[in-house]
Every structure is written in structure tokens, then in C-alpha cells.
Design a protein around this motif. Structure first.
Motif, PDB file in Angstrom:
ATOM      1  N   UNK A  22       6.927   1.243   6.157  1.00  0.00           N
ATOM      2  CA  UNK A  22       6.511   0.522   7.361  1.00  0.00           C
ATOM      3  C   UNK A  22       6.366  -0.961   7.059  1.00  0.00           C
TER       4      UNK A  22
ATOM      5  N   UNK B  57       2.135  -2.855   7.832  1.00  0.00           N
ATOM      6  CA  UNK B  57       1.104  -1.930   8.365  1.00  0.00           C
ATOM      7  C   UNK B  57       1.246  -1.655   9.863  1.00  0.00           C
TER       8      UNK B  57
ATOM      9  N   UNK C 125       0.845  -1.189   0.000  1.00  0.00           N
ATOM     10  CA  UNK C 125       0.000   0.000   0.000  1.00  0.00           C
ATOM     11  C   UNK C 125       0.884   1.244   0.000  1.00  0.00           C
TER      12      UNK C 125
ATOM     13  N   UNK D  31       3.680   7.138   3.002  1.00  0.00           N
ATOM     14  CA  UNK D  31       3.896   5.933   3.795  1.00  0.00           C
ATOM     15  C   UNK D  31       3.739   4.754   2.842  1.00  0.00           C
TER      16      UNK D  31
ATOM     17  N   UNK E 114       3.773   0.677   2.751  1.00  0.00           N
ATOM     18  CA  UNK E 114       3.743  -0.539   3.576  1.00  0.00           C
ATOM     19  C   UNK E 114       4.278  -1.713   2.778  1.00  0.00           C
TER      20      UNK E 114
ATOM     21  N   UNK F 190       0.352   5.446   0.811  1.00  0.00           N
ATOM     22  CA  UNK F 190      -0.610   6.427   1.324  1.00  0.00           C
ATOM     23  C   UNK F 190       0.089   7.775   1.463  1.00  0.00           C
TER      24      UNK F 190
END
Lengths: 183, 108
Positions: free
Chosen positions: B30, B33, B18, B68, B70, B20
Motif C-alpha cells: 500500500x 498507509x 511498515x 500488508x 506500506x 503488518x
């Protein structure tokens, strides 16, 4: 007949003074903290390491801190002395969780993650871009200490990601807490 | 069309789960998550942020903040992550990056 003594020059005197001060500091740090701590000898050096190395773990010290209010107060005073930034408790009118904490040269703000609602960013902004703080300590009104190791700043910004329900975030956003950051 | 992107690492393929845009200014990678931020995040922020970063320069402008990303596992040192991460950002920009729960039409 008198003996002639050669006095050291200014530079040598200055070095001697620095060495003396270092030895005094060493002796002070090595001295036991004078509290009834169940017979355990806890030195200021140990408290100092606990404050300045937020990644270090010291279960014995933490147990002593949880039982000994005077030791917690010592830790708080020591932290105040060695820190560069101090964010004081907010005014009595403040209540609930705060959106930011501010001190001269330093600001902490909190941004909820859009990706994960249960996570929050802690963003520390420093006016002095040359500073590289390595730890943050936050004390709430019972002198209990929460510590954080800080990553390297990027252009005066330090960013941490924490769980929104974590103790450290609750303490940072508690208007009654006092925050210390080194520099 | 949804496309799933993997980063080839010495420990196996790592999925980019992902991307964001966050209000927080520093871009970070990250792990699964969680709040665990990978050490490679410093390089990722340079890779993203203007003026040096290609993501904001080529795909921007974006609203203030950082990204961010993931990842499904650790991504170690080296630069081999840059091409798949760039592709993932380009796909995300077009709404075509497949999430972990989506069935992808293609896998890179």
C-alpha cells in the motif's frame, strides 16, 4: 417453370441466426431508454457500458440517474441480467452491518485492517477458480448504484481495500442491499 | 536496534514504512498507509505466499492471512525490490524494522 432455390446448410443457417441475434441486440442496445429524462437520449448501450466498465465515468448519465427513479430501476434490471452472481437482500430480521454476504458460488466477507483501523478489506471468494469477474455493482433500496472495478482474482480470491466509512462498504454491508458481480 | 530499509527505484529511494500481518489472505503493498494498492502487489503476493513465496517459506509459519507492506512511494516494475523487501521482512520478524517515526540505528 419453377426456380430451384438452394437452401443453406445447417452451419450457414446457424451463423445467419447468430448474426441476426447480434443485430437485434445491437438495435436494442442502441435504442433510447424511454423515460422523461429531460430530452436527453440515453441508450441501453450507455447503461450497459456504465455497468460493465466500473472504471468509466459518465457524469451526464449519473446526473440523469440521480434524478430519474425509472432510469435507476432500468439500470438495476440491466445489471441483474448481465451479472453472473447475485447476492440478494437479507431476511427482514437482519439489521445493522453484516459480516458477510453469500450467494451460490460466491461469498463476500469483510475484515478490518490491523494496520489501519479506518480501513477494511473486502474479500470475495469464488467457488469457480476459472472465473474472472471485472465489476461489482451494489444497489440499495432506492436503486442507487455503487460500482467497483475488481482486480484479478488469485486462486478464486479477490481482495479490495477500502475506507471503513466509504459509501461502497456501507452499501455492501447493508442487509437491504442487492449485490451483482459479473463472471 | 532499529533498521530503516529503502528500495532503490529509478525515481529515488522508497522507504518500507511498515509490515503488518493481516487477516486478509492476499499480500499487498500500500502507498503511504492509504487504501491505494500498488500494481506490483501481485508479484509481492507471489514473493510472499507459499509454496512459491520465499517469505512464508523461510520466515514462517505465520498465522492465517497475508502481509500488508506500506511503502513511502511507488515501486515500479522489475525485481530489484525483492532483496530489500526480504531484508525488511527478516528485520520485521525480529522486531527490528524501523518505522517512519522512529530514529534508526542503521539505514539500508
Amino acid at each position: 417453370m419453377s426456380e430451384r432455390i438452394q437452401l443453406p446448410d445447417d452451419y450457414t443457417l446457424k451463423v445467419a441466426e447468430q448474426v441476426f441475434n447480434a443485430l437485434v441486440s445491437e438495435a436494442t442496445l442502441s435504442a433510447s431508454v424511454d423515460h422523461s429524462d429531460g430530452g436527453k437520449h440515453l441508450s441501453f448501450r450507455r447503461l450497459y457500458r456504465y455497468v460493465t466498465d466500473a472504471r468509466s465515468e459518465d457524469a451526464e448519465l449519473e446526473a440523469a440517474l440521480s434524478e430519474n427513479a425509472a432510469l435507476r430501476a432500468d439500470l438495476r434490471r440491466l445489471t441483474a441480467k448481465v451479472s453472473s452472481y447475485q447476492i440478494s437482500e437479507l431476511a427482514a430480521a437482519a439489521s445493522g452491518l453484516v459480516a458477510q454476504r453469500v450467494a451460490p458460488g460466491c461469498r463476500i466477507r469483510f475484515e478490518p485492517s490491523r494496520a489501519e483501523v479506518a480501513q477494511t478489506y473486502v474479500i470475495i471468494s469464488l467457488d469457480d477458480l476459472g472465473r474472472h469477474p471485472r465489476w461489482l455493482a451494489v444497489f440499495v433500496d432506492d436503486d442507487r448504484c455503487r460500482r467497483l472495478a475488481l482486480p484479478e482474482p488469485r486462486e478464486g480470491l479477490i481482495q479490495l481495500l477500502v475506507d471503513s466509512d466509504s459509501d461502497i462498504l456501507a452499501a455492501l454491508r447493508n442487509p437491504k442491499s442487492e449485490i451483482f458481480i459479473d463472471g | 536496534m532499529k533498521v530503516r530499509v529503502y528500495v532503490a527505484t529509478t525515481r529515488g529511494p522508497v522507504q518500507i514504512e511498515r509490515i503488518t500481518r493481516e487477516a486478509a489472505p492476499i499480500s499487498q503493498i500500500c502507498l503511504r498507509r492509504t487504501t491505494s494498492v500498488l500494481p506490483i502487489s501481485t508479484d509481492y503476493d507471489y514473493f510472499v505466499r507459499q509454496p512459491s513465496g520465499v517469505i512464508e517459506r523461510i520466515l514462517g509459519p505465520f498465522e492465517p492471512g497475508g502481509f500488508r507492506l506500506d511503502a513511502s512511494d511507488e515501486i515500479g516494475d522489475g525485481d530489484s525490490w525483492q532483496l530489500p523487501v526480504f531484508i525488511a521482512h527478516a528485520l520485521h520478524h525480529e522486531g527490528c524494522l524501523a518505522g517512519p517515526d522512529e530514529v534508526p540505528d542503521k539505514v539500508l
